[in-house]
Scaffold this motif. Structure first.
Motif, short mmCIF file in Angstrom:
data_model
loop_
_atom_site.label_atom_id
_atom_site.label_comp_id
_atom_site.label_asym_id
_atom_site.label_seq_id
_atom_site.Cartn_x
_atom_site.Cartn_y
_atom_site.Cartn_z
N ARG A 134 0.82 -1.21 0.00
CA ARG A 134 0.00 0.00 0.00
C ARG A 134 0.85 1.26 0.00
O ARG A 134 0.62 2.18 -0.78
CB ARG A 134 -0.92 0.00 1.23
CG ARG A 134 -1.89 -1.17 1.29
CD ARG A 134 -2.64 -1.17 2.62
NE ARG A 134 -3.56 -2.29 2.71
CZ ARG A 134 -4.34 -2.53 3.76
NH1 ARG A 134 -4.29 -1.71 4.80
NH2 ARG A 134 -5.15 -3.56 3.76
N VAL A 135 1.85 1.30 0.89
CA VAL A 135 2.68 2.50 1.01
C VAL A 135 3.60 2.64 -0.20
O VAL A 135 3.73 3.72 -0.78
CB VAL A 135 3.51 2.47 2.31
CG1 VAL A 135 4.39 3.70 2.41
CG2 VAL A 135 2.59 2.39 3.52
N ARG A 183 -0.72 -7.21 -8.36
CA ARG A 183 -1.79 -6.56 -9.11
C ARG A 183 -1.79 -5.06 -8.87
O ARG A 183 -1.95 -4.26 -9.80
CB ARG A 183 -3.15 -7.15 -8.71
CG ARG A 183 -3.43 -8.53 -9.27
CD ARG A 183 -4.91 -8.85 -9.21
NE ARG A 183 -5.45 -8.70 -7.86
CZ ARG A 183 -5.51 -9.69 -6.98
NH1 ARG A 183 -5.06 -10.90 -7.30
NH2 ARG A 183 -6.02 -9.50 -5.78
N ARG A 184 -1.58 -4.68 -7.60
CA ARG A 184 -1.57 -3.25 -7.27
C ARG A 184 -0.41 -2.56 -7.97
O ARG A 184 -0.56 -1.45 -8.49
CB ARG A 184 -1.48 -3.06 -5.76
CG ARG A 184 -1.64 -1.61 -5.30
CD ARG A 184 -1.54 -1.49 -3.80
NE ARG A 184 -2.63 -2.17 -3.14
CZ ARG A 184 -2.49 -3.16 -2.26
NH1 ARG A 184 -1.27 -3.60 -1.95
NH2 ARG A 184 -3.53 -3.72 -1.68
N ALA A 185 0.75 -3.18 -7.98
CA ALA A 185 1.90 -2.59 -8.66
C ALA A 185 1.64 -2.45 -10.15
O ALA A 185 1.99 -1.43 -10.77
CB ALA A 185 3.14 -3.44 -8.41
N ARG A 201 -6.43 1.68 -1.60
CA ARG A 201 -7.39 2.19 -2.58
C ARG A 201 -6.72 3.22 -3.49
O ARG A 201 -5.67 3.77 -3.16
CB ARG A 201 -8.59 2.81 -1.86
CG ARG A 201 -9.38 1.81 -1.04
CD ARG A 201 -10.41 2.51 -0.15
NE ARG A 201 -11.37 3.24 -0.97
CZ ARG A 201 -12.47 2.71 -1.48
NH1 ARG A 201 -12.74 1.44 -1.28
NH2 ARG A 201 -13.30 3.44 -2.20
N PRO A 202 -7.35 3.53 -4.63
CA PRO A 202 -6.73 4.47 -5.58
C PRO A 202 -6.51 5.87 -5.02
O PRO A 202 -5.65 6.60 -5.53
CB PRO A 202 -7.74 4.50 -6.74
CG PRO A 202 -8.44 3.18 -6.67
CD PRO A 202 -8.54 2.87 -5.21
N ASP A 258 -5.18 6.67 -2.24
CA ASP A 258 -4.06 6.74 -1.29
C ASP A 258 -3.05 7.82 -1.68
O ASP A 258 -2.56 8.55 -0.82
CB ASP A 258 -3.34 5.39 -1.20
CG ASP A 258 -4.02 4.43 -0.24
OD1 ASP A 258 -4.91 4.86 0.50
OD2 ASP A 258 -3.66 3.24 -0.25
N THR A 259 -2.72 7.91 -2.94
CA THR A 259 -1.71 8.88 -3.37
C THR A 259 -2.18 10.30 -3.11
O THR A 259 -1.41 11.16 -2.67
CB THR A 259 -1.38 8.69 -4.86
OG1 THR A 259 -0.94 7.33 -5.07
CG2 THR A 259 -0.28 9.64 -5.31
N GLY A 260 -3.44 10.58 -3.37
CA GLY A 260 -3.98 11.90 -3.11
C GLY A 260 -3.94 12.28 -1.64
O GLY A 260 -3.87 13.47 -1.30
N ARG A 261 -3.94 11.28 -0.77
CA ARG A 261 -3.90 11.56 0.67
C ARG A 261 -2.57 12.14 1.12
O ARG A 261 -2.46 12.67 2.22
CB ARG A 261 -4.16 10.27 1.46
CG ARG A 261 -5.57 9.76 1.39
CD ARG A 261 -5.74 8.56 2.30
NE ARG A 261 -7.13 8.14 2.40
CZ ARG A 261 -7.58 7.27 3.29
NH1 ARG A 261 -6.73 6.71 4.14
NH2 ARG A 261 -8.85 6.95 3.32
N LEU A 262 -1.55 12.03 0.28
CA LEU A 262 -0.23 12.54 0.66
C LEU A 262 -0.17 14.07 0.64
O LEU A 262 0.73 14.66 1.23
CB LEU A 262 0.84 11.98 -0.27
CG LEU A 262 1.12 10.48 -0.17
CD1 LEU A 262 2.02 10.03 -1.29
CD2 LEU A 262 1.73 10.15 1.19
N SER A 263 -1.11 14.70 -0.01
CA SER A 263 -1.08 16.16 -0.12
C SER A 263 -1.24 16.82 1.24
O SER A 263 -2.23 16.62 1.94
CB SER A 263 -2.21 16.63 -1.05
OG SER A 263 -2.22 18.03 -1.16
N GLY A 264 -0.21 17.58 1.64
CA GLY A 264 -0.24 18.29 2.91
C GLY A 264 0.07 17.44 4.12
O GLY A 264 0.02 17.94 5.25
N VAL A 265 0.42 16.18 3.92
CA VAL A 265 0.69 15.27 5.03
C VAL A 265 2.12 15.46 5.54
O VAL A 265 3.05 15.67 4.76
CB VAL A 265 0.48 13.81 4.57
CG1 VAL A 265 1.13 12.81 5.52
CG2 VAL A 265 -1.00 13.52 4.45
N SER A 266 2.30 15.38 6.85
CA SER A 266 3.64 15.44 7.43
C SER A 266 4.39 14.13 7.17
O SER A 266 3.80 13.05 7.16
CB SER A 266 3.57 15.67 8.95
OG SER A 266 3.01 16.93 9.24
#
Length: 310
Positions: A36-37, A64-66, A150-151, A153-161
């Motif tokens: 996931r990460v 599959r995810r990769a 989930r797809p 996940d990458t968007g969740r990185l925005s603004g994350v410490s």
């Protein structure tokens, strides 16, 4: 030559360019452990203009995810991932990281001059010492976020410490990579990593357990939609805690209402003995903090602690 001198890479691509990856001095990225990460960070770096060229994955789900999220990456062995990459992401479980670092060196993987970054919250860069001694450039880049696979996940990185640990010469590189992924670097000393991670795990993971326990108890009390009932209350409590600290505390412990707490203890002993132990431990900690902050009178704290001791 400085052993920590990183390979150069450019600034994020300007808007309007057809493909930011066509810019010179982009990094070839390899992902060891495409879970996931790893897939989320690999995708974020790809969007920033780097090229994810290789990845290793064990489970069929990870493969599959990769394939879905890192379509240009060759799925291969960890050693081949290292050979193909300028930046190697080691995104494996914490307990496997030290063995992986040593194993790569033992199998002859050439890490000299390559950036090697792990994403563990628990460790700084010392866990990568075998790779560092072999010429690798170590980074610890821990995104403070949960990943579900989930797809989005990458968007969740925005603004994350990101909790970052790196040798001083590599700090600009670590900072640049985090910023390119949309995150915010926060520097954590090597000897504070375990404390840092305990705070995050205690806050995030135990919060889930507390909420699920509260939902189960509400169902036992006859509430048909406990999530709907808890949502506004817990949202306000989290906001109060983050903005006000302990001054945002409310409830029977903060009021010194020992009789109410005694009723809670008796009912939880009947319905959820496991939940009772957590309730008592947290109520004691709450009372201690409220007393130290002057929010709770000593005589009220004494009555509360008597109830909780019983």
């Amino acid at each position: 030559m400085d052993p920590f001198a990183p390979p150069p890479f450019g600034a994020p691509a300007d808007l309007g360019e057809p493909d930011p990856r066509d810019r010179p001095a982009r990094l070839a990225v390899g992902v060891v452990g495409a879970g996931r990460v790893g897939t989320a960070l690999g995708e974020a770096l790809d969007r920033a203009g780097h090229r994810v060229v290789a990845a290793s994955a064990v489970s069929e789900q990870s493969r599959r995810r990769a394939a879905e999220r890192l379509p240009d990456a060759a799925l291969t062995s960890p050693q081949e991932v290292v050979a193909a990459a300028d930046l190697v992401l080691l995104t494996v479980p914490d307990d496997a990281l030290a063995e992986l670092a040593g194993g790569l060196v033992a199998t002859g993987a050439d890490v000299a001059g390559k950036l090697v970054a792990h994403t563990s919250g628990r460790y700084g860069t010392a866990v990568l010492n075998p790779l560092t001694r072999a010429g690798g450039l170590p980074l610890a880049l821990h995104p403070v976020m949960t990943f579900t696979g989930r797809p989005d996940d990458t968007g969740r990185l925005s603004g994350v410490s990101f909790g970052v640990t790196a040798p001083d010469p590599l700090r600009p590189v670590a900072e640049a990579l985090v910023l390119e992924m949309g995150g915010e670097p926060v520097w954590i000393a090597e000897d504070r990593r375990a404390l840092y991670h305990a705070a995050l795990a205690g806050g995030a993971n135990h919060l889930v357990t507390l909420v699920v326990e509260a939902m189960d108890l509400l169902r036992a009390a006859g509430v048909g939609e406990p999530g709907r009932m808890l949502g506004p209350l817990l949202g306000a409590s989290l906001d109060n805690a983050l903005r006000l600290g302990l001054d945002g505390l409310t409830g029977p412990v903060a009021r010194g209402d020992a009789g109410t707490v005694a009723d809670h203890v008796a009912e939880l002993a009947r319905v959820s003995p496991e939940g009772l132990r957590a309730y008592v431990a947290l109520a004691r900690l709450t009372a201690d903090r409220a007393l130290a902050a002057g929010l709770l009178k000593p005589e009220d704290a004494e009555r509360l602690l008597e109830v909780l001791a019983d």
